[in-house]
Every structure is written in structure tokens, then in C-alpha cells.
Design an enzyme around this catalytic site. Structure first.
Site, short mmCIF file in Angstrom:
data_model
loop_
_atom_site.label_atom_id
_atom_site.label_comp_id
_atom_site.label_asym_id
_atom_site.label_seq_id
_atom_site.Cartn_x
_atom_site.Cartn_y
_atom_site.Cartn_z
N ARG A 128 0.87 -1.18 0.00
CA ARG A 128 0.00 0.00 0.00
C ARG A 128 0.90 1.23 0.00
NH1 ARG A 128 -2.11 -3.49 4.08
NH2 ARG A 128 -4.21 -4.27 3.59
N LYS B 241 -2.26 -2.34 8.05
CA LYS B 241 -3.42 -1.78 8.73
C LYS B 241 -3.50 -2.31 10.15
CE LYS B 241 -6.40 -0.93 4.73
NZ LYS B 241 -7.70 -1.24 4.10
N HIS C 78 -2.54 1.97 -5.85
CA HIS C 78 -3.22 0.72 -5.54
C HIS C 78 -3.35 -0.17 -6.78
CE1 HIS C 78 -4.73 -0.75 -1.77
NE2 HIS C 78 -5.77 -1.32 -2.35
N ARG D 14 -0.61 -2.56 -6.65
CA ARG D 14 -0.89 -3.62 -5.68
C ARG D 14 -1.84 -4.67 -6.28
NH1 ARG D 14 -1.20 -4.83 -0.04
NH2 ARG D 14 -3.31 -5.26 0.72
N HIS E 292 -4.00 -9.36 3.98
CA HIS E 292 -5.45 -9.40 4.13
C HIS E 292 -5.82 -10.25 5.34
CE1 HIS E 292 -6.24 -8.48 -0.42
NE2 HIS E 292 -6.07 -7.39 0.30
N TYR F 19 -9.62 -11.48 -6.52
CA TYR F 19 -8.74 -11.52 -7.68
C TYR F 19 -9.01 -12.74 -8.56
CZ TYR F 19 -6.36 -7.81 -5.27
OH TYR F 19 -6.10 -6.63 -4.64
#
Length: 304
Positions: free
Chosen positions: A155, A179, A250, A253, A276, A285
Site C-alpha cells: 500500500r 493496517k 493501488h 498492488r 489481508h 482476484y
């Protein structure tokens, strides 16, 4: 709890499914709870429809379950998560020889009302990274920055906060703070290592004026590069490369994840590299890939 629930647990192998998610797939407690919740909900629906065990489940029964959820007003994203959870559940049942065929194989997740940014092709990635201005003294920095964004799937916030002690070029690993402060280790490929070494050797010493606080990527004033700074550099590269798609940090990414899966990487590994918490986020994806295949078929097959 009703008297029927323990029988459903046994008949639908839900306790074994929970152990599989935790011990074999190593998923987080939150993800395990989400998958189990969806499997239990479907099992209860199946029993209410007269199906007492997984071997009796059909594709149509799964479709009826999803239609019921949609009819209750659940968001498309919620129904999509149900699809991902049920796919995982039925894959587990196949491995356990509890069923002979997978009724969830043809399930498609509904569109969730938000689209991913365009994914760049490998030639477009190469053109983008190669579009540095040779006359610019910061060209090595810009190339290293783009290589890290694409090569590690970072990110933009993770890139600009990256410090020297978190990057081990000898071990080809970077420790990323994602995150919620969660840390993960991501491999650094040969192209990114080469570009970063060149930047650290030729450009960063000239930029560093003692105000870097240890950050790797610096602006012309010697301060840590900002997210807006990354955006501006990327936009210049997109223009020079002649790429007409909308490209954001992004996008790189997303391209990282898509290209890994296209190359045969397993979903759990890509989930780990992306950071994630829930594998259903990564599974989008695979949906992108199926959409691409359908588009290729429509465009090139004589009866598409």
C-alpha cells in the site's frame, strides 16, 4: 440451541471444517468464525429443504440459498462473502471424501457495487517502470519506489512509512507495518532489490539532510516522501509511458496480486503477502481472472 443443531454439526462435518480452517489453513479466528457462520447457515437451510447431509446438496440448492439471502435484502458484498465461504467449505468436503463432486464449482459471486482499479499487464508494468526521466537526479528513487510498490504489493502508506531497518536486502525480505499495526514479511524480488540498492548507493545519500527519521524514500527536501508525492511521481510515469488506463498506487498492488495468481501462486500465500485479514478479500482476484477469461472468450471464439 435446538436439539437438531448437534446433528447438523456432525452430519455436515462442521467441527472438522473448523479444525481444518484453524490448523491446516491457519486462518484468523475472525475469518474462521465468518466461514463457519456461513456454512452453518447453509446447513440449516439444506435441512429445512429436506437435505440431511452434504452429499445431497445440489448446485440449484446453493442457488436457492443465495437467492433467499438476496431476497432478505443482504448487500451484494455480503452474498459474495457467502459464496467464497461456501466454496471453501465444499473444497474441504471434497478433500475429506465426504462428497464426490463439488456443487459450488459453478457459483459466481455477485458484483459488489464497486470495481477494482484497472490491472496493468506485464508489458505495461515494464513500460511504467522504464519511463523514468534519465535527466532527473531522482530517477533511481522513482524506479526503486515503483519496483517496491509492484514487486511487493505494498500500500502507498506502507511504502512511505518504510524505514531502513525494516528492509533486509540480503535476506530479500521487507517487514511491513500494515493496517492496524499488523506486521508481515514480504519477499523482495531481484528487480526491486537491484533498484533499491542503486537508489541507496547513488541517490539517497544526496537527498538525506539529517531529517529523514530513517525513512527509505525521501523527497527533494530530504523529508520522508508523502503519499501525494508518490501519486505525482506515478502520474508522471503513466504519462511518459503512454498508458491510458487510470493508474493509482493501488493499481500496482492489484497488478501484483493478479500476476501472482495468473502465474500459479496459491491464494493463501497471496493473502499473506497482501496482509489481508480475510481470505475472501483476496479471492476477489480470482473473480477478476474469471471475468478476463470470459472477455477473451467472447472476443476471440467464433461462437463467443
Amino acid at each position: 440451541m435446538t436439539g437438531e443443531e448437534p446433528d447438523i454439526e456432525r452430519a455436515f462435518h462442521l467441527e472438522s471444517f473448523r479444525d481444518h480452517l484453524g490448523f491446516e489453513r491457519g486462518l484468523s479466528p475472525r475469518t474462521i468464525d465468518a466461514y463457519l457462520r456461513e456454512a452453518r447457515r447453509f446447513a440449516a437451510f439444506a435441512v429445512s429443504e429436506g437435505v440431511a447431509e452434504p452429499a445431497g446438496v445440489t448446485y440449484q440448492l446453493l442457488r436457492d440459498h443465495l437467492a433467499r439471502l438476496a431476497g432478505e435484502g443482504r448487500a451484494a458484498s455480503t452474498v459474495a462473502r457467502t459464496v467464497y465461504a461456501l466454496r471453501g467449505y465444499f473444497r474441504f468436503l471434497i478433500v475429506e471424501d465426504a462428497i464426490e463432486s463439488d456443487p459450488s464449482e459453478r457459483l459466481e459471486a455477485p458484483k459488489a457495487g464497486r470495481s477494482l482499479p484497472d490491472v496493468l499487464s506485464v508489458p505495461e508494468i515494464e513500460a511504467l517502470i522504464g519511463a523514468t526521466d534519465p535527466e532527473s537526479r531522482t530517477a533511481p528513487r522513482d524506479e526503486a519506489m515503483l519496483e517496491m510498490l509492484y514487486g511487493c504489493g505494498l500500500r502507498v502508506s506502507e511504502l512511505v512509512s518504510l524505514k531502513g531497518r525494516e528492509l533486509d536486502l540480503e535476506e530479500a525480505l521487507v517487514r511491513v507495518r500494515g493496517k492496524g499495526g499488523k506486521e508481515r514479511f514480504v519477499p523482495v524480488g531481484a528487480a526491486a532489490r537491484s533498484a533499491v540498492r542503486r537508489y541507496l548507493r547513488t541517490t539517497r545519500p544526496a537527498l538525506d539532510r539529517g531529517r529523514s527519521a530513517g525513512h527509505i524514500f525521501l523527497n527533494a527536501r530530504g523529508l520522508p516522501l508523502s503519499r501525494m508525492g508518490v501519486w505525482k511521481i506515478l502520474r508522471r510515469h503513466v504519462e511518459r509511458a503512454g498508458i491510458l488506463k487510470r493508474v493509482t498506487p493501488h493499481t500496482l498492488r492489484h497488478s501484483f496480486a493478479t500476476h501472482l495468481l495468473d502465474g500459479g501462486a496459491d491464494l493463501a500465500s497471496v493473502q499473506e503477502m497482501l496482509g489481508h485479514a480475510d481470505i475472501s478479500t483476496t479471492e476477489i482476484y480470482t473473480h477478476v481472472d474469471r471475468s478476463h477469461l470470459r472477455q477473451v472468450h467472447r472476443s476471440h471464439h467464433p461462437r463467443g
